[in-house]
Design a protein around this motif. Structure first.
Motif, PDB file in Angstrom:
ATOM      1  N   SER A 608       0.693  -1.291   0.303  1.00  0.00           N
ATOM      2  CA  SER A 608       0.037   0.081   0.099  1.00  0.00           C
ATOM      3  C   SER A 608       0.821   1.397   0.170  1.00  0.00           C
ATOM      4  O   SER A 608       2.196   1.220   0.463  1.00  0.00           O
ATOM      5  CB  SER A 608      -1.021  -0.049   1.178  1.00  0.00           C
ATOM      6  N   ARG A 612       2.823  -0.521   3.874  1.00  0.00           N
ATOM      7  CA  ARG A 612       2.484  -2.159   4.394  1.00  0.00           C
ATOM      8  C   ARG A 612       2.256  -2.953   3.361  1.00  0.00           C
ATOM      9  O   ARG A 612       1.717  -2.524   1.971  1.00  0.00           O
ATOM     10  CB  ARG A 612       1.332  -1.914   5.168  1.00  0.00           C
ATOM     11  N   ASN A 633      -6.001  -5.691   2.194  1.00  0.00           N
ATOM     12  CA  ASN A 633      -6.891  -5.017   2.846  1.00  0.00           C
ATOM     13  C   ASN A 633      -6.186  -3.770   3.281  1.00  0.00           C
ATOM     14  O   ASN A 633      -5.100  -3.734   3.708  1.00  0.00           O
ATOM     15  CB  ASN A 633      -7.019  -5.696   4.181  1.00  0.00           C
ATOM     16  N   LEU A 634      -7.012  -2.594   2.734  1.00  0.00           N
ATOM     17  CA  LEU A 634      -6.348  -1.143   3.011  1.00  0.00           C
ATOM     18  C   LEU A 634      -7.096  -0.427   4.244  1.00  0.00           C
ATOM     19  O   LEU A 634      -8.347  -0.709   4.515  1.00  0.00           O
ATOM     20  CB  LEU A 634      -6.611  -0.519   1.801  1.00  0.00           C
ATOM     21  N   ARG A 635      -6.484   0.223   4.769  1.00  0.00           N
ATOM     22  CA  ARG A 635      -6.828   1.235   5.974  1.00  0.00           C
ATOM     23  C   ARG A 635      -7.825   2.356   5.322  1.00  0.00           C
ATOM     24  O   ARG A 635      -7.689   2.442   3.959  1.00  0.00           O
ATOM     25  CB  ARG A 635      -5.873   1.808   6.681  1.00  0.00           C
ATOM     26  N   PRO A 636      -8.719   3.084   6.000  1.00  0.00           N
ATOM     27  CA  PRO A 636      -9.513   4.184   5.500  1.00  0.00           C
ATOM     28  C   PRO A 636      -8.493   5.093   4.647  1.00  0.00           C
ATOM     29  O   PRO A 636      -7.824   5.539   5.388  1.00  0.00           O
ATOM     30  CB  PRO A 636     -10.199   4.619   6.415  1.00  0.00           C
ATOM     31  N   GLU A 638      -6.753   4.817   2.394  1.00  0.00           N
ATOM     32  CA  GLU A 638      -5.404   4.454   1.832  1.00  0.00           C
ATOM     33  C   GLU A 638      -5.352   3.606   0.485  1.00  0.00           C
ATOM     34  O   GLU A 638      -6.883   3.122   0.394  1.00  0.00           O
ATOM     35  CB  GLU A 638      -4.779   3.260   2.650  1.00  0.00           C
ATOM     36  N   THR A 675      -3.898  -7.300   5.707  1.00  0.00           N
ATOM     37  CA  THR A 675      -3.382  -6.157   5.705  1.00  0.00           C
ATOM     38  C   THR A 675      -1.863  -5.945   5.317  1.00  0.00           C
ATOM     39  O   THR A 675      -1.387  -4.764   5.053  1.00  0.00           O
ATOM     40  CB  THR A 675      -3.798  -5.378   6.803  1.00  0.00           C
TER      41      THR A 675
END
Length: 735
Positions: A608, A612, A633-636, A638, A675
């Motif tokens: 990402s 990460r 899986n991405l963070r908000p 990102e 993630t």
């Protein structure tokens, strides 16, 4: 008097007002529409349907009533929604191909496995089944709480007593706001057997439960071909899935010919749509081994598949069909339910069984207390009868001569008001000697029953013994016969069948061209001149990829999803091609950051913009569906930044802050999705580029540039997650 709030206007931020109202809508959808209760396995509309039919006395032994009458009572008293949705829910409860254990017995046209709709509710009739009666058993004995209906005029149950394990036996499916549920049906006899194990040993392990209840049992049969380890993990976590295949056999014909006959199709697959799908693929020549398909079904499913030549192996023919059609499906497991505290959460198998057994224990306690109170009331009356039978002449005298006979009786015989009222309301024929004997017998019987109930309420082991007896009775009643016999077969995953050489597509070299605005096409041949390619006005070339028409491509997007495209499906010719967003579900805000040919044995480094990442095998990137597969899986806020082939034993990362970090590739975990872990410590600059290399061959950051060995790179070698050091000129400069 005028309302002081009339005309009052209060300023509120639009965002706050929308949040408040959307949250109310979301909670209403989750609590009152989409998720089943773990205790009875029902959503509110189904619970209200069964309760309304019970109130209408539509027992299994009673006559049928028009479905319009049932729907009218439901929407008029309990469920303030449209009649169409309520009738659809009623129809589904009666369909044997939709419900493993139907809760409604229908009379009339209730649809078919071909996807035909049911007749209008004015033509169809319904009544409850024995399964529904088991769910409702005890509802009149104060077994569950009642609450006011939406208009406050009636009462409805919060949950049903649930003597039948409906959640697991019939399964459930629903989509709420931000969450969903998907529970496959199971065999009720096996569920009761697993529950009995938990009653006898509350700490029983999951393996023992799965020995009694090994897997799903779908109403349409089929063969479950899922790895045992994957199934165990799914039941342990409450999340997973099951691969379901059609049941088929080979029928021999004359002169060495043969056909494949499909007798059971996967759950929730419409037979007519399945045949249309096979016919469409035949017309498009994507099923090279299949000659014809015929539907010879009556009330039983019978699909006849004829091979193109009799030299084809049946297993190979079916493998091509399993991969291309809905003869093989995957049923997801997501046991997201409402607990007894009305809080939605994902439960594993042990937790679901525990919640159901605890509910049955609570129902037993409430029914026992209700019965005990009724016994006390009746015994009080019988005690009064027995007290006066010894002196009936005095009772008659008091009734004839006293002005206040009730008070005189209470004073003369030391009675309660309830006893006195019962004596005064007694018929003269009850004064016979024979009636006194019957009262004494009834008193003795009820006294013994009361002692048993009191002991049951005092001793928990006795209560669990009673529950075990009830479970055994349920298992015998619904676990045997045609209804209880297992329909789906559990099998080991089949051995891989090599169909790579079987293709209706001629293998030829092509070059895939992707434009900056997302238009994709395939041009015949390799080594084409990119400058000679034409694009729409305002568009330009983004990348080219040399491959073959039999290849599969993987596209990795900025939202962390991977999509699979077949080169043979791409538009050909000299035109502009086709927007890739019509081939995969990719929003306008997202774009592809990588496009490559899928090859076995390769690994890819996904990362990402926040630094990460993780390693993923090529096969874990495949997704034969338009929605693709969420791999990173991405963070908000990102986005995915890189997708690089992981070849070698080291990785070099360059951040937007022009800092370089090199570390061993084995420090990055290999996952199928997730993630990931911190690769490079960044602030706001984001991850820019990545290279993987072998320490022996060295790192060549740009093509045509001399590789640097580990001795030259020692300054930038560190540990995963470090901030790195300023990059050298030979990295930051253009090639």
């Amino acid at each position: 008097m005028a309302d002081p709030l009339a005309g009052h206007i209060e300023d509120t931020r639009l965002a706050d007002a929308l949040s408040e109202r959307y949250l109310a809508y979301a909670m209403s959808t989750i609590m009152s529409r989409s998720l089943p209760d773990v205790r009875d396995g029902l959503k509110p509309v189904h619970r209200r349907l069964l309760y309304a039919m019970q109130q209408l006395r539509l027992d299994p032994t009673a006559g049928f009533k028009k479905c319009a009458r049932v729907v009218g009572d439901v929407i008029g008293k309990y469920h303030p929604h449209g009649d169409a949705s309520v009738y659809e829910a009623l129809v589904r409860l009666a369909q044997e191909f939709a419900q493993r254990y139907p809760l409604v017995e229908g009379q009339g046209n209730f649809g078919s496995i071909d996807g035909d709709n049911a007749a209008a509710m004015r033509y169809t009739e319904a009544r409850l089944t024995e399964v529904a009666r088991a769910l409702l058993d005890g509802i009149e004995d104060d077994a569950v709480d009642l609450r006011p209906t939406y208009d406050g005029e009636e009462q409805e149950p919060v949950v049903l007593p649930g003597a039948f394990p409906n959640l697991l036996a019939n399964g459930a499916a629903g989509i709420a706001v931000g969450m969903a549920t998907s529970i496959p049906p199971h065999n009720a006899g096996e569920v009761c057997a697993a529950a009995l194990l938990m009653v006898r040993d509350p700490d029983v392990g999951l393996d023992a439960l799965l020995a009694a209840m090994p897997g799903p049992d779908f109403p349409t049969g089929g063969v479950v071909v899922e790895d045992a380890g994957a199934m165990r993990q799914a039941y342990e976590t409450g999340r997973g899935g099951f691969r379901l295949r059609a049941r088929w056999s080979v029928e021999q014909g004359r002169f060495g010919t043969w056909t494949v006959v499909v007798t059971e199709i996967p759950y929730q697959v419409q037979k007519s749509r399945l045949i249309e799908q096979i016919a469409e693929l035949l017309e498009l020549k994507k099923l090279p081994l299949l000659g014809d398909v015929r539907d010879e079904s009556t009330t039983e499913v019978r699909l006849v598949l004829e091979p193109k030549t009799r030299g084809v192996e049946p297993e190979v023919l079916m493998e091509t069909l399993f991969r291309a059609t809905q003869l093989e499906t995957r049923f997801g497991l997501n046991m997201n339910v409402l607990g007894a505290d009305r809080v939605p959460r994902v439960m594993g198998l042990r937790e679901v069984l525990r919640a159901w057994l605890d509910h049955r224990h609570e129902v037993l306690l409430r029914r026992s207390r209700h019965r005990l109170a009724a016994l006390d009331r009746r015994l009080e009356v019988l005690d009064g009868f027995l007290a006066v039978y010894l002196n009936l002449d005095e009772v008659i005298r008091i009734v004839r001569e006293e002005d206040d006979a009730k008070a005189a009786l209470i004073a003369a015989f030391t009675l309660t008001e309830t006893q006195a009222d019962a004596i005064l309301n007694m018929r003269l024929r009850s004064l016979r000697r024979l009636e006194e004997i019957e009262i004494q017998k009834e008193h003795a019987t009820l006294t013994r029953e009361r002692a048993e109930l009191a002991s049951l309420l005092e001793r928990e082991p006795l209560r669990w013994r009673r529950i075990a007896t009830e479970l055994e009775a349920t298992r015998k009643k619904f676990g045997g016969g045609p209804l209880g016999a297992r329909r789906s077969t559990l099998a080991e995953p089949p051995a891989p069948v090599d169909i790579s050489q079987i293709s209706a597509v001629e293998r030829e070299p092509v070059t895939v061209i992707l434009s900056e605005k997302g238009w994709i096409r395939a041009v015949r041949g390799h080594a084409i001149d990119p400058a000679a390619q034409k694009f729409k006005e305002g568009d330009a070339l983004e990348r080219t990829l040399e491959c073959w028409t039999t290849d599969r491509l993987c596209g990795f997007a900025t939202d962390g999803r991977a999509f699979t495209l077949r080169v043979s499906d791409l538009p050909r010719g000299r035109g502009d091609g086709q927007p890739i967003r019509l081939m995969v579900e990719l929003s306008n805000e997202e774009r592809l950051i990588a496009l490559f040919v899928v090859a076995d044995g390769e690994r890819w480094l996904l990362a990402s913009a926040g630094g990460r990442g993780l390693l993923v095998k090529s096969e874990d990137l495949l997704a034969e569906k338009r929605t693709g597969r969420q791999v990173l899986n991405l963070r908000p806020g990102e986005r995915a930044a890189l997708c690089v082939r992981a070849a070698g034993d080291h990785v070099a990362l360059l951040g937007g802050n022009r800092r370089l970090l090199i570390f061993p590739l084995d420090q990055v975990p290999e996952l199928s999705r997730g993630t990931g872990v911190a690769l490079l410590k960044l602030k706001e600059e984001g991850l820019k580029e990545a290279r993987t290399f072998d320490r022996v061959a060295g790192l060549a950051w740009h093509e045509g540039v001399r590789p640097r060995g580990m001795a030259d790179l020692a300054e930038w070698v560190g540990r995963r997650g470090d901030a790195g050091r300023p990059a050298p000129i030979w990295v930051t400069r253009k090639a």
